[in-house]
Design a protein around this motif. Structure first.
Motif, PDB file in Angstrom:
ATOM      1  N   SER A 524     -15.407  49.445 -26.354  1.00 58.20           N
ATOM      2  CA  SER A 524     -14.630  49.451 -25.125  1.00 58.20           C
ATOM      3  C   SER A 524     -14.038  48.074 -24.850  1.00 58.20           C
ATOM      4  N   GLU A 525     -14.619  47.043 -25.447  1.00 59.04           N
ATOM      5  CA  GLU A 525     -14.023  45.717 -25.293  1.00 59.04           C
ATOM      6  C   GLU A 525     -12.828  45.537 -26.233  1.00 59.04           C
ATOM      7  N   ASN A 526     -12.852  46.217 -27.368  1.00 55.61           N
ATOM      8  CA  ASN A 526     -11.733  46.108 -28.315  1.00 55.61           C
ATOM      9  C   ASN A 526     -10.562  46.944 -27.838  1.00 55.61           C
ATOM     10  N   SER A 527      -9.344  46.505 -28.173  1.00 55.43           N
ATOM     11  CA  SER A 527      -8.251  47.398 -27.803  1.00 55.43           C
ATOM     12  C   SER A 527      -7.544  47.980 -29.022  1.00 55.43           C
ATOM     13  N   PHE A 528      -7.597  47.295 -30.158  1.00 51.42           N
ATOM     14  CA  PHE A 528      -7.001  47.865 -31.370  1.00 51.42           C
ATOM     15  C   PHE A 528      -8.076  48.526 -32.219  1.00 51.42           C
ATOM     16  N   TYR A 529      -9.150  47.752 -32.395  1.00 47.91           N
ATOM     17  CA  TYR A 529     -10.176  48.195 -33.316  1.00 47.91           C
ATOM     18  C   TYR A 529     -11.169  49.077 -32.587  1.00 47.91           C
ATOM     19  N   THR A 530     -10.753  50.271 -32.265  1.00 49.86           N
ATOM     20  CA  THR A 530     -11.653  51.160 -31.547  1.00 49.86           C
ATOM     21  C   THR A 530     -11.350  52.600 -31.929  1.00 49.86           C
ATOM     22  N   THR A 531     -12.095  53.531 -31.381  1.00 55.15           N
ATOM     23  CA  THR A 531     -11.927  54.926 -31.790  1.00 55.15           C
ATOM     24  C   THR A 531     -10.730  55.545 -31.082  1.00 55.15           C
ATOM     25  N   ALA A 532     -10.232  56.626 -31.648  1.00 59.50           N
ATOM     26  CA  ALA A 532      -9.109  57.325 -31.032  1.00 59.50           C
ATOM     27  C   ALA A 532      -9.526  57.865 -29.671  1.00 59.50           C
ATOM     28  N   ALA A 533     -10.758  58.361 -29.579  1.00 58.65           N
ATOM     29  CA  ALA A 533     -11.240  58.923 -28.312  1.00 58.65           C
ATOM     30  C   ALA A 533     -11.218  57.853 -27.230  1.00 58.65           C
ATOM     31  N   ASN A 534     -11.644  56.649 -27.605  1.00 54.67           N
ATOM     32  CA  ASN A 534     -11.676  55.566 -26.630  1.00 54.67           C
ATOM     33  C   ASN A 534     -10.270  55.174 -26.193  1.00 54.67           C
ATOM     34  N   ARG A 535      -9.353  55.127 -27.122  1.00 55.28           N
ATOM     35  CA  ARG A 535      -7.989  54.743 -26.772  1.00 55.28           C
ATOM     36  C   ARG A 535      -7.378  55.767 -25.811  1.00 55.28           C
ATOM     37  N   MET A 536      -7.770  57.016 -26.010  1.00 52.31           N
ATOM     38  CA  MET A 536      -7.245  58.093 -25.191  1.00 52.31           C
ATOM     39  C   MET A 536      -7.793  58.026 -23.767  1.00 52.31           C
ATOM     40  N   ALA A 537      -9.103  57.778 -23.682  1.00 49.61           N
ATOM     41  CA  ALA A 537      -9.768  57.895 -22.390  1.00 49.61           C
ATOM     42  C   ALA A 537      -9.854  56.570 -21.649  1.00 49.61           C
ATOM     43  N   ARG A 538      -9.364  55.524 -22.290  1.00 51.24           N
ATOM     44  CA  ARG A 538      -9.468  54.161 -21.768  1.00 51.24           C
ATOM     45  C   ARG A 538      -9.118  54.050 -20.283  1.00 51.24           C
ATOM     46  N   GLY A 539      -8.066  54.771 -19.843  1.00 53.91           N
ATOM     47  CA  GLY A 539      -7.618  54.645 -18.455  1.00 53.91           C
ATOM     48  C   GLY A 539      -8.609  55.213 -17.457  1.00 53.91           C
ATOM     49  N   ILE A 540      -9.355  56.238 -17.861  1.00 53.73           N
ATOM     50  CA  ILE A 540     -10.241  56.868 -16.896  1.00 53.73           C
ATOM     51  C   ILE A 540     -11.714  56.650 -17.208  1.00 53.73           C
ATOM     52  N   LEU A 541     -12.029  56.621 -18.469  1.00 53.81           N
ATOM     53  CA  LEU A 541     -13.423  56.418 -18.868  1.00 53.81           C
ATOM     54  C   LEU A 541     -13.433  55.268 -19.860  1.00 53.81           C
TER      55      LEU A 541
END
Lengths: 594, 224, 299
Positions: A524-541
């Motif tokens: 969650s601290e990374n913005s490029f090197y992270t999972t697709a799920a995290n990139r998707m949900a970043r705004g809310i979760l």
């Protein structure tokens, strides 16, 4: 215009009890980009090979294949259908890049001038001009695969068949390969039939997706129709797990409306329907997985380690410090050439640091003599599990391993039975290791490594080339080993896998560790090197990194909404299904009409 | 036609070169003449292969086996004289026949010298290793049956190789063939000859079963 | 030797056919014209060219060639007792002046040929060899070229297998026999892997249409005017040497008495032209380097 038609195609390998392909019907229009997917062993490779006359396997075949309206038997130009396979290495015939590009044209008997022009043109299109005079064995895996693609395309094929071409590539090379493929399809109108198991990126590219299961066509349609169609067949169909994160999340949360494919669409979907999921974040702070405490026992450690391969070379590791706690699974992530594999090799005593300390079980690696490091201490599985096997059967390899352990005959037999049962490889024991699928091979290699009873398991890219199902199996195996007290260090490019399996993740860059943290904090601290799920949900979760975490976060939001509005008591439904119904209601209600 | 060409080379060209060489270049040119003879004796095998029909699979398999035996020579570099090349060539010949054996042997010599350095000795090595392979192919029936015979053949091949290479050493350093020099060369190379023979036997015994098995499997698998 | 293959020199950039002509002519003339002057010229030319190719590295290697030279030079007088001028007696056998000179002559000839072979290995890389060979014998040259392509891959793979085995704890011992056993085991594994790999490669060849009639050969080599000049030079110098040798040069004999070096114009011309030929690569290399310096100065 139709370029390829397959009618009622069935195929059986000699001596096989059942058919590898059953009654396949297929029509491919010129310029289409078709994705072929399915679990390993479903017949993808067999189908693709049957479509290319020169590579057709031997066996009983029935049905017809037409290429540009002509029966396959009557075709005479091998250059019209190009074929690229998974292993980049074994498709290269010659020793120089330019010669490899020219090889197909030489076979066609073209004159020097024509070859020169076509080779030059192709090399510049694929960005190979810088490598033109290089030896093929000096190329990286990604470059090799690009060369393979180029050397097929130089023959100007009308149809391109690809059999898991990115399976052996790292994510960046895979991505580059796929975008080249897309460019070929969009800009040159090349017809593409691609078999893949890693679908996150390729799924949105396709015009049409075919799903094979057990040699039969299970589902067919546009990418957006595939998820719903599969879940229609079976709610928890195993193929669903292989689909892109966006599809999986949407389906689990009700699956109504237009199916999102990319991260952007997935994010739109989540933000439109679950804006209130944000609140749940704090609740999730406590991790589901127990993390070993900071002062836990240390299984292996590096202190300020420097390493280079050659005396006058560059440092690969520059002051790397890392400690591996007993009983944890630690994932090492980082780009190509960051030194991940080198770090593993140092732990395993295959390389020596010129400065700093490498400790295993509290003792310097160099103090283990005569192979004692590999007896009951650690085992390293290399990137390519094929290299682990030297015998002609899996049993032979395991037996050889056991012989070095000085057991009695009965003990050997017992151990063999134990390990094959616990790894689920009983029925593979008498197979030739090279005949196994990627997942099976990985399991057998793991079994061989485990026979020496290591406390620390070092795995280099264990998910390379594995399909979703095999990855899930590997994850379960690793977790069960951990429960028995095993420590594991994994080098991987697969962020999603790391997020699911790791206790801690470490990011390696420029020969140093930049960050070590629990997967949720890490990704969650990374913005490029992270999972697709995290990139998707970043705004809310922000802290949800796996699909499951995103799904449960959203479900909790729905639950809360239900509580505040109304909660009807229908005891007939299982709790999970209730949640899903609620979720779908929420989507239907707030998603608006699309 | 193929046969006739080979016969032509064996019975006409080689004697002609020898005779012409001695007439044209009196004294000490035996070294070079023998070199030509060694090259020429490889020719019939190459010609038959060039003219023959064969699936790509067979060609690539030959490349692969050749590369393999060179690999053996390189991997065992730290141990002088202790090389699996002869054993590999013999095993290839037993499974795929004398022609394959000859080609694997002679091409291994040619290729490994791209690595270790080409020189006038290349044709001699090509010829010796090639012949070791070809003969093994001819004798494949008894050699396959008995491990003792196979070991004997290995030892014989080691001695043969050493003897042929010593002819070259003497001719090369001396210009003419001098029996006493040859004897001295043989004697001084005795330890090497013994090492060749012993290592061939060891490699044949160690590799015979597993490698033979793998090659048979491949042979069946691609229907050669 | 192979490690340097990447650093290409000016002479190597000539067309393979020209290079092959040169090496064949140089080696055959050296070998079949047993004249001390010619042999010495070949040695000097070869030495200079090797020095230009390898620089200081070659100077170190001379440490190997020098003992060889002495060995060849001295063994002849010890074994051969021909000649009429005894220097001293060893075990009752005369060691003669003629035999010693002949030994030195042999040594010059042998090292000269070795130098040229060394230069040949460096200049005529496998791709050039195969380019020439491919036209005469396409099937054989395919086998050769694929084998050459396999070799580095096999070396890498065998290293990987060895490490993989060590990593899971097999053959990790350090004793001599362990290491031999280890290599053998890996070698067997390599047989299995390589044959499997070969089948894949042949599928790739078939997939790209190998085996059809009328295959052509493509290459990057172009015959330029410089190649023409060089080829003409070699051919005329060779012809001159041959004419001179045929017309004027008597057989040079060492036994029973060393002949004198004649100074007839014909033999002088032959010596001159062969000397020039032997220096040609070194001169060419030198010329190109000076030109290069000049061009660089303009950048």
């Amino acid at each position: 215009m139709e370029i390829l038609r397959v009618e009622n195609l069935s195929f059986r390998y000699p001596g096989a009890p059942r058919e590898a392909l059953r009654k396949i019907d297929l029509a491919v229009g010129a310029g289409e980009f078709i994705l072929l997917c399915g679990p390993s062993g479903c017949g993808k490779t067999t189908l693709l090979r049957l479509l290319k006359k020169e590579l057709s396997p031997v066996g009983e075949k029935s049905g017809e294949i037409f290429f540009e309206g002509m029966e396959q038997k009557t075709l005479s130009e091998p250059g019209d259908i190009g074929f690229v396979r998974q292993d980049p290495e074994s498709q290269i015939v010659t020793d120089k890049v330019w010669h490899e590009l020219a090889f197909g044209l030489e076979n066609m008997g073209l004159p020097q001038g024509v070859i020169r022009r076509r080779v030059g043109e192709t090399a510049s299109f694929f960005g190979l001009q810088g490598l033109f005079r290089q030896r093929t064995d000096t190329l990286s895996g990604g470059q090799k695969q690009l060369l393979n693609l180029a050397s097929v395309l130089v023959m100007q094929p009308k149809l391109l068949l690809l059999d898991e071409p990115t399976g052996q590539l790292d994510p960046i090379a895979a991505s580059e390969f796929l975008s080249t493929l897309q460019k070929l399809n969009r800009e040159l109108g090349l017809t593409v039939l691609l078999a893949e198991h890693c679908l996150e990126e390729v799924f949105p590219m396709a015009d049409r997706v075919l799903v094979l299961e057990d040699g039969a066509l299970l589902a067919e349609g546009e990418p957006r129709e595939i998820g719903p169609a599969l879940s229609e067949i079976r709610r928890d169909h195993p193929m669903l797990r292989a689909l892109p994160s966006a599809v999986r999340i949407q389906l689990s949360l009700g699956g109504e409306g237009v199916c999102p494919l990319t991260v952007r669409e997935g994010r739109d979907f989540l933000e439109r329907n679950f804006p209130d999921a944000r609140e749940e974040e704090d609740k999730e702070k406590d991790e589901g997985k127990p993390t070993p405490s900071e002062d836990g026992e240390v299984a292996a450690e590096m202190k300020n380690v420097f390493f280079r391969y050659e005396r006058d070379g560059e440092d690969v590791l520059r002051g790397l410090s890392l400690s591996v706690k007993s009983g944890e699974i630690l994932c090492l992530l980082g780009g190509n050439g960051a030194g991940k594999s080198t770090a593993l090799n140092l732990f395993a005593g295959l390389e020596r640091a010129y400065r700093g300390k490498v400790l295993v079980g509290g003792k310097p690696v160099s103090s283990y003599r005569g192979g004692s490091l590999y007896r009951g201490n650690l085992a390293l599985l290399p990137q390519n599990p094929q290299t682990v096997f030297v015998a002609s059967t899996v049993r032979g390899d395991l037996a050889e391993m056991l012989q070095t352990m000085n057991f009695t005959k009965e003990e050997e037999k017992k151990r063999l039975e134990e390990i094959s049962r616990s790894m689920g490889i009983d029925r593979l024991l008498d197979r030739h290791p090279y005949d196994l699928s990627g997942g099976e091979m990985q399991k057998c290699a793991l079994a061989k490594a485990l026979l020496s009873e290591p406390k620390l398991l070092l795995l280099d890219e264990p998910t390379k080339g594995l399909d979703a199902f095999a990855k899930e199996e590997l994850r379960a195996l690793l977790v069960s080993l951990k429960e028995k007290g095993m420590t594991a260090v994994l080098v991987t490019h697969d962020a999603a896998f790391a997020a699911e399996v790791a206790d801690r993740c470490a990011f390696l860059f420029d020969g140093e560790i930049l960050s070590v943290d629990s997967p949720r904090n890490f990704f969650s601290e990374n913005s490029f090197y992270t999972t697709a799920a995290n990139r998707m949900a970043r705004g809310i979760l922000r802290r949800a990194v796996t699909c499951e975490q995103v799904i449960s976060g959203c479900r909790r939001a729905v639950e809360k909404r239900g509580k505040s509005e109304r909660f009807s008591d229908n005891g007939g439904f299982a709790p999970q299904e209730t949640e899903e119904r609620e979720a779908s209601k929420a989507y239907g209600g707030e998603g608006g009409s699309e | 036609m193929k046969k006739r060409c080979g016969v032509f080379i064996l019975f006409l060209l080689i004697p002609a070169v020898t005779l012409g060489g001695t007439l044209l270049f009196p004294a000490r040119q035996y070294a070079w003449i023998s070199l030509c003879v060694a090259l020429l004796s490889c020719l019939p095998f190459f010609l038959t292969f060039e003219r023959g029909e064969g699936a790509p699979a067979r060609l690539i398999l030959l490349s692969s086996l050749t590369a393999l035996s060179v690999l053996g020579r390189i991997v065992f570099t730290p141990l002088p004289g202790f090389k699996p090349v002869t054993a590999t060539v013999v095993l290839v010949a037993l499974t795929f026949g004398g022609e394959a054996g000859f080609l694997t042997g002679s091409l291994s010599a040619l290729i490994s010298n791209f690595w270790f350095g080409q020189g006038p000795w290349t044709p001699f090595q090509m010829f010796s290793w090639g012949m070791v392979g070809w003969l093994a192919g001819r004798l494949s029936f008894p050699l396959k049956k008995s491990r003792i015979l196979l070991s004997l053949y290995g030892a014989f091949a080691g001695v043969l190789y050493s003897a042929v290479m010593d002819v070259w050493t003497v001719l090369w350093a001396d210009g003419a063939f001098n029996l006493s020099r040859y004897g001295a060369a043989l004697l001084s190379a005795l330890s090497f000859t013994a090492l060749y023979a012993v290592s061939n036997v060891i490699f044949l015994l160690a590799l015979g079963k597993p490698v033979g098995g793998i090659l048979e499997r491949v042979k069946v698998k691609c229907g050669l | 030797m192979r490690g340097n293959a990447g650093r290409e020199n000016a002479f190597s950039r000539l067309h393979p056919a020209v290079l092959m002509t040169f090496f064949l002519s140089e080696l055959l003339l050296t070998v079949f014209l047993p004249h001390p002057v010619l042999q010495a010229e070949a040695l000097v030319g070869g030495l200079l060219f090797c020095l230009l190719l390898w620089g200081g590295e070659f100077l170190r290697e001379l440490g190997f060639y020098l003992p060889l030279f002495v060995l060849v030079a001295l063994t002849n007088p010890l074994f051969s007792h021909n000649g009429v001028t005894p220097l001293f007696f060893l075990n009752g056998n005369p060691v003669t002046w003629e035999a010693l000179l002949y030994g030195i002559f042999l040594a010059v000839s042998v090292t000269g040929v070795l130098f040229w072979c060394k230069a040949y290995s460096r200049v005529m890389t496998s791709d050039k060899f195969l380019y020439l060979f491919g036209k005469v014998a396409p099937r054989l040259s395919l086998v050769l070229s694929v084998a050459l392509r396999f070799l580095p891959a096999y070396l890498a793979q065998s290293k990987r297998v060895e490490r993989a085995q060590k990593g899971v704890g097999l053959y990790a011992g350090e004793s001599f026999t362990d290491r031999i056993k280890n290599r053998l085991r890996v070698f067997v594994a390599m047989v299995s892997w390589s044959t499997e790999n070969a089948m894949e490669v042949s599928a790739s060849m078939k997939g790209r249409g190998y085996g059809k009639k009328g295959r052509t050969n493509f290459s990057l080599f172009k015959f330029t005017s410089a190649d023409g000049v060089f080829l003409a030079l070699i051919l005329s110098l060779t012809a001159l040497t041959l004419c001179g040798a045929a017309a004027g040069m008597k057989n040079f004999a060492f036994y029973p008495r060393v002949s004198r070096v004649e100074l007839s114009p014909v033999s002088f011309a032959a010596c001159l032209s062969f000397g020039l030929q032997s220096l040609l690569p070194a001169l060419w290399e030198g010329k190109e380097r000076i030109l290069w310096k000049y061009y660089v100065s303009k950048i």
